[in-house]
Design a protein around this motif. Structure first.
Motif, PDB file in Angstrom:
ATOM      1  N   ALA A  56       0.848  -1.199   0.000  1.00 47.72           N
ATOM      2  CA  ALA A  56       0.000   0.000   0.000  1.00 47.72           C
ATOM      3  C   ALA A  56       0.882   1.247   0.000  1.00 47.72           C
ATOM      4  O   ALA A  56       1.127   1.840   1.040  1.00 47.72           O
ATOM      5  N   LEU A  57       1.353   1.659  -1.187  1.00 42.38           N
ATOM      6  CA  LEU A  57       2.241   2.829  -1.233  1.00 42.38           C
ATOM      7  C   LEU A  57       1.526   4.113  -1.624  1.00 42.38           C
ATOM      8  O   LEU A  57       2.004   5.203  -1.378  1.00 42.38           O
ATOM      9  N   PHE A  58       0.367   3.964  -2.277  1.00 40.23           N
ATOM     10  CA  PHE A  58      -0.393   5.152  -2.669  1.00 40.23           C
ATOM     11  C   PHE A  58      -1.458   5.427  -1.628  1.00 40.23           C
ATOM     12  O   PHE A  58      -2.031   4.502  -1.073  1.00 40.23           O
ATOM     13  N   GLY A  70      15.099   1.957  -7.192  1.00 38.59           N
ATOM     14  CA  GLY A  70      14.652   1.979  -5.801  1.00 38.59           C
ATOM     15  C   GLY A  70      14.970   0.656  -5.102  1.00 38.59           C
ATOM     16  O   GLY A  70      15.393  -0.322  -5.726  1.00 38.59           O
ATOM     17  N   ILE A  71      14.735   0.656  -3.809  1.00 39.32           N
ATOM     18  CA  ILE A  71      14.943  -0.564  -3.018  1.00 39.32           C
ATOM     19  C   ILE A  71      14.033  -1.673  -3.523  1.00 39.32           C
ATOM     20  O   ILE A  71      14.380  -2.847  -3.492  1.00 39.32           O
ATOM     21  N   GLN A  72      12.872  -1.276  -4.037  1.00 38.04           N
ATOM     22  CA  GLN A  72      11.915  -2.286  -4.489  1.00 38.04           C
ATOM     23  C   GLN A  72      12.543  -3.208  -5.537  1.00 38.04           C
ATOM     24  O   GLN A  72      12.416  -4.425  -5.461  1.00 38.04           O
ATOM     25  N   GLU A  73      13.237  -2.611  -6.499  1.00 37.14           N
ATOM     26  CA  GLU A  73      13.889  -3.456  -7.503  1.00 37.14           C
ATOM     27  C   GLU A  73      15.062  -4.212  -6.883  1.00 37.14           C
ATOM     28  O   GLU A  73      15.349  -5.352  -7.252  1.00 37.14           O
ATOM     29  N   CYS A 111       6.541  -6.013   9.473  1.00 41.17           N
ATOM     30  CA  CYS A 111       7.605  -5.519   8.581  1.00 41.17           C
ATOM     31  C   CYS A 111       6.998  -4.774   7.386  1.00 41.17           C
ATOM     32  O   CYS A 111       5.779  -4.627   7.282  1.00 41.17           O
ATOM     33  N   TYR A 112       7.869  -4.368   6.484  1.00 40.19           N
ATOM     34  CA  TYR A 112       7.438  -3.611   5.304  1.00 40.19           C
ATOM     35  C   TYR A 112       6.810  -4.557   4.266  1.00 40.19           C
ATOM     36  O   TYR A 112       7.445  -5.540   3.852  1.00 40.19           O
ATOM     37  N   GLN A 113       5.580  -4.249   3.859  1.00 36.38           N
ATOM     38  CA  GLN A 113       4.879  -5.111   2.905  1.00 36.38           C
ATOM     39  C   GLN A 113       5.673  -5.298   1.617  1.00 36.38           C
ATOM     40  O   GLN A 113       5.728  -6.394   1.056  1.00 36.38           O
ATOM     41  N   ALA A 167      17.706 -13.010   5.780  1.00 36.52           N
ATOM     42  CA  ALA A 167      16.879 -12.266   6.736  1.00 36.52           C
ATOM     43  C   ALA A 167      16.775 -10.833   6.237  1.00 36.52           C
ATOM     44  O   ALA A 167      17.801 -10.176   6.024  1.00 36.52           O
ATOM     45  N   TYR A 168      15.552 -10.365   6.025  1.00 36.67           N
ATOM     46  CA  TYR A 168      15.327  -8.979   5.591  1.00 36.67           C
ATOM     47  C   TYR A 168      15.048  -8.136   6.839  1.00 36.67           C
ATOM     48  O   TYR A 168      14.093  -8.406   7.577  1.00 36.67           O
ATOM     49  N   VAL A 169      15.902  -7.118   7.076  1.00 40.02           N
ATOM     50  CA  VAL A 169      15.772  -6.335   8.317  1.00 40.02           C
ATOM     51  C   VAL A 169      15.948  -4.828   8.062  1.00 40.02           C
ATOM     52  O   VAL A 169      16.546  -4.424   7.057  1.00 40.02           O
ATOM     53  N   THR A 170      15.423  -4.030   8.988  1.00 45.90           N
ATOM     54  CA  THR A 170      15.545  -2.567   8.910  1.00 45.90           C
ATOM     55  C   THR A 170      16.181  -2.065  10.213  1.00 45.90           C
ATOM     56  O   THR A 170      15.490  -1.476  11.060  1.00 45.90           O
ATOM     57  N   PRO A 171      17.489  -2.287  10.393  1.00 46.83           N
ATOM     58  CA  PRO A 171      18.102  -2.028  11.708  1.00 46.83           C
ATOM     59  C   PRO A 171      18.160  -0.555  12.105  1.00 46.83           C
ATOM     60  O   PRO A 171      18.116  -0.245  13.287  1.00 46.83           O
ATOM     61  N   GLN A 214      13.467   0.589  12.446  1.00 42.30           N
ATOM     62  CA  GLN A 214      12.635  -0.573  12.130  1.00 42.30           C
ATOM     63  C   GLN A 214      11.303  -0.112  11.532  1.00 42.30           C
ATOM     64  O   GLN A 214      10.647   0.765  12.091  1.00 42.30           O
ATOM     65  N   TYR A 215      10.958  -0.729  10.382  1.00 36.71           N
ATOM     66  CA  TYR A 215       9.679  -0.357   9.798  1.00 36.71           C
ATOM     67  C   TYR A 215       8.630  -1.357  10.241  1.00 36.71           C
ATOM     68  O   TYR A 215       8.770  -2.540   9.995  1.00 36.71           O
ATOM     69  N   PRO A 216       7.564  -0.927  10.930  1.00 37.66           N
ATOM     70  CA  PRO A 216       7.126   0.452  11.113  1.00 37.66           C
ATOM     71  C   PRO A 216       7.483   1.088  12.464  1.00 37.66           C
ATOM     72  O   PRO A 216       7.348   2.288  12.617  1.00 37.66           O
ATOM     73  N   ASP A 239      18.083   0.137   4.426  1.00 31.48           N
ATOM     74  CA  ASP A 239      18.457   1.352   5.174  1.00 31.48           C
ATOM     75  C   ASP A 239      17.694   2.561   4.623  1.00 31.48           C
ATOM     76  O   ASP A 239      18.270   3.612   4.381  1.00 31.48           O
ATOM     77  N   TYR A 240      16.385   2.374   4.453  1.00 33.41           N
ATOM     78  CA  TYR A 240      15.569   3.289   3.655  1.00 33.41           C
ATOM     79  C   TYR A 240      15.585   4.744   4.106  1.00 33.41           C
ATOM     80  O   TYR A 240      15.575   5.643   3.280  1.00 33.41           O
ATOM     81  N   ASP A 241      15.555   5.013   5.439  1.00 34.74           N
ATOM     82  CA  ASP A 241      15.460   6.430   5.839  1.00 34.74           C
ATOM     83  C   ASP A 241      16.541   6.825   6.837  1.00 34.74           C
ATOM     84  O   ASP A 241      16.348   7.730   7.655  1.00 34.74           O
ATOM     85  N   GLY A 300      20.111   0.867  -0.247  1.00 42.65           N
ATOM     86  CA  GLY A 300      19.842   2.277   0.024  1.00 42.65           C
ATOM     87  C   GLY A 300      18.939   2.852  -1.057  1.00 42.65           C
ATOM     88  O   GLY A 300      18.740   2.243  -2.120  1.00 42.65           O
ATOM     89  N   THR A 301      18.385   4.011  -0.774  1.00 48.85           N
ATOM     90  CA  THR A 301      17.462   4.638  -1.732  1.00 48.85           C
ATOM     91  C   THR A 301      17.552   6.160  -1.638  1.00 48.85           C
ATOM     92  O   THR A 301      17.902   6.700  -0.582  1.00 48.85           O
ATOM     93  N   PHE A 302      17.231   6.850  -2.733  1.00 51.88           N
ATOM     94  CA  PHE A 302      17.108   8.315  -2.704  1.00 51.88           C
ATOM     95  C   PHE A 302      15.632   8.730  -2.629  1.00 51.88           C
ATOM     96  O   PHE A 302      15.304   9.898  -2.744  1.00 51.88           O
ATOM     97  N   LEU A 306      12.092   9.820  -8.321  1.00 52.35           N
ATOM     98  CA  LEU A 306      13.396   9.680  -8.965  1.00 52.35           C
ATOM     99  C   LEU A 306      13.650   8.229  -9.336  1.00 52.35           C
ATOM    100  O   LEU A 306      14.293   7.924 -10.328  1.00 52.35           O
ATOM    101  N   ARG A 307      13.130   7.339  -8.527  1.00 57.00           N
ATOM    102  CA  ARG A 307      13.293   5.888  -8.689  1.00 57.00           C
ATOM    103  C   ARG A 307      14.760   5.505  -8.824  1.00 57.00           C
ATOM    104  O   ARG A 307      15.160   4.821  -9.770  1.00 57.00           O
ATOM    105  N   ILE A 308      15.561   5.954  -7.889  1.00 58.88           N
ATOM    106  CA  ILE A 308      16.950   5.483  -7.862  1.00 58.88           C
ATOM    107  C   ILE A 308      17.294   4.982  -6.461  1.00 58.88           C
ATOM    108  O   ILE A 308      17.094   5.678  -5.464  1.00 58.88           O
TER     109      ILE A 308
HETATM  110  C1  LIG Z   1      10.971   0.152   4.720  1.00 61.83           C
HETATM  111  C2  LIG Z   1      10.950   0.575   3.298  1.00 61.83           C
HETATM  112  N1  LIG Z   1      11.827   0.053   2.447  1.00 61.83           N
HETATM  113  C3  LIG Z   1      11.813   0.374   1.139  1.00 61.83           C
HETATM  114  C4  LIG Z   1      10.897   1.265   0.636  1.00 61.83           C
HETATM  115  C5  LIG Z   1      10.839   1.548  -0.839  1.00 61.83           C
HETATM  116  O1  LIG Z   1      11.850   2.300  -1.285  1.00 61.83           O
HETATM  117  P1  LIG Z   1      12.049   2.601  -2.832  1.00 61.83           P
HETATM  118  O2  LIG Z   1      11.216   3.787  -3.183  1.00 61.83           O
HETATM  119  O3  LIG Z   1      13.506   2.868  -2.919  1.00 61.83           O
HETATM  120  O4  LIG Z   1      11.660   1.402  -3.618  1.00 61.83           O
HETATM  121  C6  LIG Z   1       9.975   1.847   1.479  1.00 61.83           C
HETATM  122  C7  LIG Z   1       8.982   2.799   0.935  1.00 61.83           C
HETATM  123  O5  LIG Z   1       8.293   3.477   1.591  1.00 61.83           O
HETATM  124  C8  LIG Z   1      10.006   1.501   2.848  1.00 61.83           C
HETATM  125  O6  LIG Z   1       9.109   2.015   3.685  1.00 61.83           O
END
Ligand SMILES: Cc1ncc(COP(=O)(O)O)c(C=O)c1O
Length: 509
Positions: free
Chosen positions: A120-122, A201-204, A226-228, A264-268, A271-273, A301-303, A329-331, A339-341
């Motif tokens: 749910a990104l939108f 982006g991190i998604q890819e 965790c992050y969907q 293991a997928y982690v957000t150290p 942590q999301y959320p 390391d998204y934010d 990482g992501t911008f 930007l999708r980078i």
């Molecule tokens: C935890 C987490 N990882 C990755 C992303 C996605 O990042 P990107 O836009 O680089 O694909 C998000 C987007 O909100 C996020 O919340």
């Protein structure tokens, strides 16, 4: 024979295209039967009141594409050799004038092999809101538009064949080097440009890694919740997800499974959320676990660019002595999601398969965007930009905390304050659930979010998510923050059917 074609002089399609499309549709739908002699180009141009040349060009294209064929001196015919299955013989369709786009055929198609769900990104409510605490969006005002404009023009001016050639699918070397230098200083990661792969982006990045490492049944650990976006990608490649709970310090490393784990997928960092920063002891345990089990750690390391309290902890990848960590990482958060980078930093042994895979997947990414970003970073503008928005987000975070305390009491329980762009309000029992508050707030034009609306995957639909409300503060200014929280407080006070709700909680201090 007349052909029924209606031309639209206001359409942005040329007359020639409209004629081509109308005839093509009538052939496909069976209105124009195979073998039928078409009107001459002269007759049709008179009927439609267009130049003959326009009709000739449309007929030529229909002949080139095999819908019509022409016999010299006799005329032009509908091709009788069109295979039956390419014709849509649905009667309803055949009755139309041929402008309808597509109908379902009764053929049993090969089943879709892909099975997945979407994060749910939108924000579907965005247009109905006056004030929106949507999560993880940079301030639109912060985008460095003038610098970007200048860098685009500068790079275009010297582009030469750069815009027409394929480039290194892993990303242009200037950008990869600029990222490597930045990561060394900012996140304590020592890597070579060759280990970096630019992604959409991190998604890819998660897709790429999942495709490299996951076979159906591979066990993938994720934080719970965790992050969907990551969980759903891993799942779509056939991974068996293994949730490990998070507590106030993040991933509970004592509960990591010990055998046959792929990754293991982690957000150290944040942590999301819930926003915990994984303490050093747990980071070291995590690394030791990966070394012992042979699993890879995917560090999202998204934010982490936004660290409000202290200087950031070194990334887990920066503490990795054994090549266990894939860093992402992501911008999207620091500059803009459109930007999708983003990028991956890979352990050496994954570099070559990952470069092959990214070549197969996309042949690389936009040269211009990469060149501009590379200049933006290496000129020092990125650091300046980060310093500026860090100050803004810190002020906004403080403003949000103060507003929540003012309206809901000093003892509101908040988490995720140390960094990032959102915080989590853990609702006490006197308040409705986060889902209910989301609905109540929407009615007064304020967007606050239950975890599932904020792209959170909650394995157990747990109490903690039911009672957690996500509030992003990066894209709302201080006036909006104060007004939004005041409206929310009023709406909660005056809602019609209180649910375990004690009015005393909301006496404004
Ligand atoms: C935890 C987490 N990882 C990755 C992303 C996605 O990042 P990107 O836009 O680089 O694909 C998000 C987007 O909100 C996020 O919340």
């Amino acid at each position: 024979m007349q052909i029924s074609i209606e031309l639209d002089s206001q359409s942005n399609q040329s007359l020639q295209n409209q004629i081509f499309e109308a005839i093509r549709q009538q052939i496909l739908s069976g209105v124009l039967k195979s073998g039928v002699l078409m009107l001459s180009t002269r007759a049709l141009s008179e009927q439609l009141d267009v130049s003959r040349n326009t009709v000739i060009l449309a007929y030529d294209r229909l002949i080139d594409e095999g819908y019509l064929y022409s016999q010299r001196t006799i005329g032009t015919f509908v091709n009788p050799n069109l295979p039956d299955h390419s014709l849509m013989l649905d009667q309803e369709y055949a009755d139309t004038t041929g402008t309808k786009q597509q109908e379902h055929s009764s053929v049993n198609r090969h089943p879709v092999a892909f099975n997945g769900r979407v994060q749910a990104l939108f924000n579907p409510y965005r247009d109905q809101l006056d004030i929106d605490f949507w999560v993880g969006r940079p301030d639109p005002e912060s985008f460095p538009i003038k610098t970007w404009q200048r860098l685009i023009l500068k790079n275009l001016a010297k582009a030469g064949s750069n815009m027409t050639e394929y480039h290194d699918p892993a990303g242009i070397v200037e950008l990869r080097q600029a990222i490597a230098d930045h990561l060394h200083a900012a996140r304590g990661i020592v890597c070579r440009a060759e280990q970096i792969i630019i992604t959409n982006g991190i998604q890819e990045g998660v897709n790429l890694v999942a495709r490299l490492l996951i076979k159906p049944g591979t066990i993938a650990v994720t934080e719970s919740p965790c992050y969907q976006g990551a969980a759903y990608v891993l799942e779509s490649y056939g991974a068996k997800l293994h949730p490990v709970p998070v507590d106030k310090d993040g991933l509970d490393v004592r509960q990591l499974p010990q055998k046959n784990i792929g990754l293991a997928y982690v957000t150290p960092s944040h942590q999301y959320p819930f926003g915990a920063t994984l303490p050093l002891e747990r980071r070291l345990c995590l690394l030791e676990w990966a070394q012992q089990t042979g699993a890879y750690i995917i560090e999202d390391d998204y934010d982490s660019d936004f660290r409000h309290k202290s200087s950031p902890l070194t990334a887990v990848a920066g503490q990795d002595q054994h090549g266990c960590v894939i860093y992402m990482g992501t911008f999207s958060k620091s500059i803009g999601a459109a930007l999708r980078i983003g990028y991956l930093v890979l352990p050496q042994e994954l570099v070559s398969p990952a470069v092959t895979l990214t070549t197969l997947m996309n042949n690389g990414h936009s040269w211009l965007d990469q060149a501009v970003l590379s200049d933006f970073i290496s000129s020092g503008s990125y650091l300046k930009h980060l310093r500026r928005i860090r100050r803004t987000y810190l002020t906004r975070r403080d403003c949000l905390v103060a507003a929540l305390q003012q309206h809901f009491g000093d003892d509101v329980i908040l988490s995720g304050l140390e960094g990032g762009m959102h915080l989590v309000w853990h609702l006490d029992e006197s308040l409705p659930t986060s889902q209910e508050i989301q609905t109540i707030a929407q009615k007064v034009g304020v967007g606050v979010y239950a975890p599932s609306a904020g792209a959170v995957h909650d394995y157990s639909d747990s109490q903690c998510c039911e009672r957690a409300l996500l509030l992003g503060y990066s894209s709302t200014n201080e006036n909006q923050i104060n007004e939004g929280i005041a409206r929310l407080a009023d709406a909660l006070k005056t809602r019609e059917q209180p649910l375990n709700y004690s009015k005393d909680r909301f006496i404004t201090q």
